[in-house]
Write an enzyme that holds these catalytic residues in place. Structure first.
Site, PDB file in Angstrom:
ATOM      1  N   ARG A  14       0.850  -1.236  -0.069  1.00 30.96           N
ATOM      2  CA  ARG A  14      -0.063   0.052  -0.026  1.00 30.96           C
ATOM      3  C   ARG A  14       0.808   1.348  -0.180  1.00 30.96           C
ATOM      4  O   ARG A  14       0.766   2.119  -0.553  1.00 30.96           O
ATOM      5  CB  ARG A  14      -1.058  -0.075   1.141  1.00 30.96           C
ATOM      6  CG  ARG A  14      -0.334  -0.125   2.505  1.00 30.96           C
ATOM      7  CD  ARG A  14      -1.387  -0.443   3.645  1.00 30.96           C
ATOM      8  NE  ARG A  14      -0.682  -0.702   5.126  1.00 30.96           N
ATOM      9  CZ  ARG A  14      -0.696   0.299   5.956  1.00 30.96           C
ATOM     10  NH1 ARG A  14      -1.591   1.556   5.898  1.00 30.96           N
ATOM     11  NH2 ARG A  14      -0.291   0.079   7.154  1.00 30.96           N
TER      12      ARG A  14
ATOM     13  N   SER B 298      -4.981   5.014   6.137  1.00 35.96           N
ATOM     14  CA  SER B 298      -4.752   3.414   6.031  1.00 35.96           C
ATOM     15  C   SER B 298      -4.393   3.084   4.602  1.00 35.96           C
ATOM     16  O   SER B 298      -3.356   2.399   4.595  1.00 35.96           O
ATOM     17  CB  SER B 298      -5.869   2.924   6.511  1.00 35.96           C
ATOM     18  OG  SER B 298      -5.952   3.111   8.110  1.00 35.96           O
TER      19      SER B 298
ATOM     20  N   GLU C 248     -19.455   3.086   0.775  1.00 35.29           N
ATOM     21  CA  GLU C 248     -18.757   2.471  -0.279  1.00 35.29           C
ATOM     22  C   GLU C 248     -19.725   2.241  -1.606  1.00 35.29           C
ATOM     23  O   GLU C 248     -18.964   2.523  -2.692  1.00 35.29           O
ATOM     24  CB  GLU C 248     -18.319   1.054   0.296  1.00 35.29           C
ATOM     25  CG  GLU C 248     -17.181   1.013   1.167  1.00 35.29           C
ATOM     26  CD  GLU C 248     -17.779   1.202   3.052  1.00 35.29           C
ATOM     27  OE1 GLU C 248     -18.903   1.133   2.916  1.00 35.29           O
ATOM     28  OE2 GLU C 248     -16.801   1.185   3.695  1.00 35.29           O
TER      29      GLU C 248
ATOM     30  N   PHE D 158     -14.577  -4.040   2.335  1.00 35.92           N
ATOM     31  CA  PHE D 158     -15.428  -3.398   2.034  1.00 35.92           C
ATOM     32  C   PHE D 158     -15.678  -2.880   0.577  1.00 35.92           C
ATOM     33  O   PHE D 158     -16.986  -2.574   0.088  1.00 35.92           O
ATOM     34  CB  PHE D 158     -15.464  -1.988   2.794  1.00 35.92           C
ATOM     35  CG  PHE D 158     -15.071  -2.335   4.296  1.00 35.92           C
ATOM     36  CD1 PHE D 158     -15.852  -3.275   5.028  1.00 35.92           C
ATOM     37  CD2 PHE D 158     -14.186  -1.518   4.993  1.00 35.92           C
ATOM     38  CE1 PHE D 158     -15.677  -3.490   6.295  1.00 35.92           C
ATOM     39  CE2 PHE D 158     -13.990  -1.776   6.323  1.00 35.92           C
ATOM     40  CZ  PHE D 158     -14.718  -2.690   7.012  1.00 35.92           C
TER      41      PHE D 158
ATOM     42  N   HIS E 108      -5.449  -3.756   2.439  1.00 32.67           N
ATOM     43  CA  HIS E 108      -5.614  -4.771   3.598  1.00 32.67           C
ATOM     44  C   HIS E 108      -6.290  -6.063   3.306  1.00 32.67           C
ATOM     45  O   HIS E 108      -7.164  -6.609   3.928  1.00 32.67           O
ATOM     46  CB  HIS E 108      -6.486  -4.076   4.805  1.00 32.67           C
ATOM     47  CG  HIS E 108      -5.943  -2.805   5.207  1.00 32.67           C
ATOM     48  ND1 HIS E 108      -5.240  -1.663   4.526  1.00 32.67           N
ATOM     49  CD2 HIS E 108      -5.651  -2.507   6.604  1.00 32.67           C
ATOM     50  CE1 HIS E 108      -4.411  -0.868   5.434  1.00 32.67           C
ATOM     51  NE2 HIS E 108      -4.794  -1.269   6.694  1.00 32.67           N
TER      52      HIS E 108
ATOM     53  N   ASP F 109      -7.289  -8.255  12.973  1.00 31.47           N
ATOM     54  CA  ASP F 109      -8.588  -7.861  12.729  1.00 31.47           C
ATOM     55  C   ASP F 109      -9.692  -9.050  12.374  1.00 31.47           C
ATOM     56  O   ASP F 109     -10.792  -8.709  12.595  1.00 31.47           O
ATOM     57  CB  ASP F 109      -8.732  -6.759  11.461  1.00 31.47           C
ATOM     58  CG  ASP F 109      -8.324  -5.490  11.985  1.00 31.47           C
ATOM     59  OD1 ASP F 109      -7.845  -4.909  13.086  1.00 31.47           O
ATOM     60  OD2 ASP F 109      -7.756  -4.528  10.896  1.00 31.47           O
TER      61      ASP F 109
ATOM     62  N   ARG G 235      -1.879  -5.055   3.750  1.00 30.32           N
ATOM     63  CA  ARG G 235      -1.413  -3.975   4.936  1.00 30.32           C
ATOM     64  C   ARG G 235      -0.157  -4.040   5.767  1.00 30.32           C
ATOM     65  O   ARG G 235       0.634  -3.059   5.767  1.00 30.32           O
ATOM     66  CB  ARG G 235      -2.440  -4.403   6.362  1.00 30.32           C
ATOM     67  CG  ARG G 235      -2.275  -3.615   7.578  1.00 30.32           C
ATOM     68  CD  ARG G 235      -3.083  -4.180   8.589  1.00 30.32           C
ATOM     69  NE  ARG G 235      -3.095  -3.398   9.612  1.00 30.32           N
ATOM     70  CZ  ARG G 235      -3.805  -3.649  10.877  1.00 30.32           C
ATOM     71  NH1 ARG G 235      -4.673  -4.533  10.918  1.00 30.32           N
ATOM     72  NH2 ARG G 235      -3.800  -2.931  12.004  1.00 30.32           N
TER      73      ARG G 235
END
Length: 334
Positions: free
Chosen positions: A22, A49, A70, A95, A121, A129, A179
């Site tokens: 990322r 993020s 989204e 998402f 991620h 998570d 991530r």
């Protein structure tokens, strides 16, 4: 003919350089914005993020914070693309595309709008998570969409190149990002082109086909296999769609066996794409390594990769057993 693909000199060192893919996306998006004022960015309240803040800070008038919405994220982007912009949307892959796939299908791909969807991620390496945020189905979801380009960069350097490439490509595109920090195996001189795969290591006993950060694990697995007298060819496939059929078939025709690896569901994902290709054009034994019809769990990223058999140390004996129990087919005369 094999395309020259430079690897880092320290690719197998214990302290090999690492960075999240990322981060490469963030740099690449800023460069894409510098190169073309039509590039705009939209985010769903995850700007830092997803590393989109670099673009936001450089071009505040070309950035839109949509919020936690989204479905709206991609429909607004589709409208901006219709108006002549080159929109990038970013969120967690769980998402987007996980929550808004129908809007992507209907407003973007059906209308052939060149929106660039960034799913960050992704995979089990999201870590603590847990299963809700560990998107494992995105490769399957996105590659089935007509007109959609699907890219899974192998490291942060390639992610930077891929981001700039899809900005210049007039098709809906999906780029899959991680991530956590992962090893950097490519260099600034390593090639990247949409729709191309690259042979990183020559071999004749089996073709190890990797996408995303799993390619590095296959490089390490090939080193381990070599100590057991097994010659593995490693092919990096950063573009899952359109698939570089010629490079894949050339490798598999030579080795007569193939293994795929992905940090995603093995069903219908990258392994599924290779299975479809081989079954139609070169029926060959294939072992798919990935997540097998299950969700992830909460844990440290490296613990999860080990638990699910997605690191080199766990892949090596699986690949070795496959080789020992499976004959080669369609092997070219040497």
């Amino acid at each position: 003919m094999r395309t020259h693909y430079p690897l880092r000199d320290d690719v197998f060192a214990d302290d090999v350089a690492q960075e999240p893919t990322r981060a490469g996306f963030g740099r690449g998006l800023k460069k894409a914005g510098e190169a073309d004022e039509r590039v705009v960015a939209l985010c769903a309240d995850l700007t830092e993020s997803t590393q989109m803040h670099h673009f936001r800070d450089a071009f505040p008038d070309r950035f839109v914070e949509i919020g936690v919405a989204e479905q709206n994220l991609v429909t607004v982007a589709s409208g901006m693309a219709r108006a002549g912009k080159i929109p990038f949307t970013s969120s967690y892959a769980a998402f987007s595309p996980g929550r808004n796939w129908e809007q992507i299908r209907t407003t973007i791909t059906l209308n052939e709008q060149p929106v660039k969807i960034v799913g960050s991620h992704a995979g089990v390496s999201v870590g603590p998570d847990g299963a809700t945020h560990q998107m494992l189905e995105d490769i399957a979801l996105m590659r089935v969409l007509p007109n959609m380009v699907v890219v899974a960069p192998g490291d942060s350097i390639e992610a930077e190149k891929a981001t700039q490439a899809i900005a210049q490509h007039n098709s809906p595109s999906y780029i899959r990002l991680a991530r956590e920090k992962t090893p950097i195996f490519s260099t600034e001189d390593s090639p990247f082109e949409i729709g191309k795969a690259y042979v990183l290591r020559e071999g004749h006993d089996v073709s190890l086909l990797g996408t995303g950060t799993m390619t590095y694990q296959l490089l390490k697995a090939a080193e381990l296999l070599a100590s057991h007298g097994i010659s593995a060819e490693v092919v990096h496939v950063p573009t899952i769609k359109p698939l570089d059929e010629d490079t894949v078939l050339r490798s598999v025709r030579k080795t007569g066996r193939a293994v795929t690896a992905e940090e995603a569901q093995s069903a219908a994902g990258f392994g599924g794409a290779i299975a479809e290709l081989l079954s139609e054009q070169l029926p060959t034994p294939l072992k798919r390594i990935g997540m097998y019809d299950r969700f992830g769990e909460s844990g440290a990223p490296n613990e999860l990769l080990d638990h699910f058999g997605l690191n080199a140390e766990k892949m090596q004996p699986v690949i070795q057993e496959f080789i020992h129990t499976t004959p080669q087919y369609h092997r070219e005369l040497q």
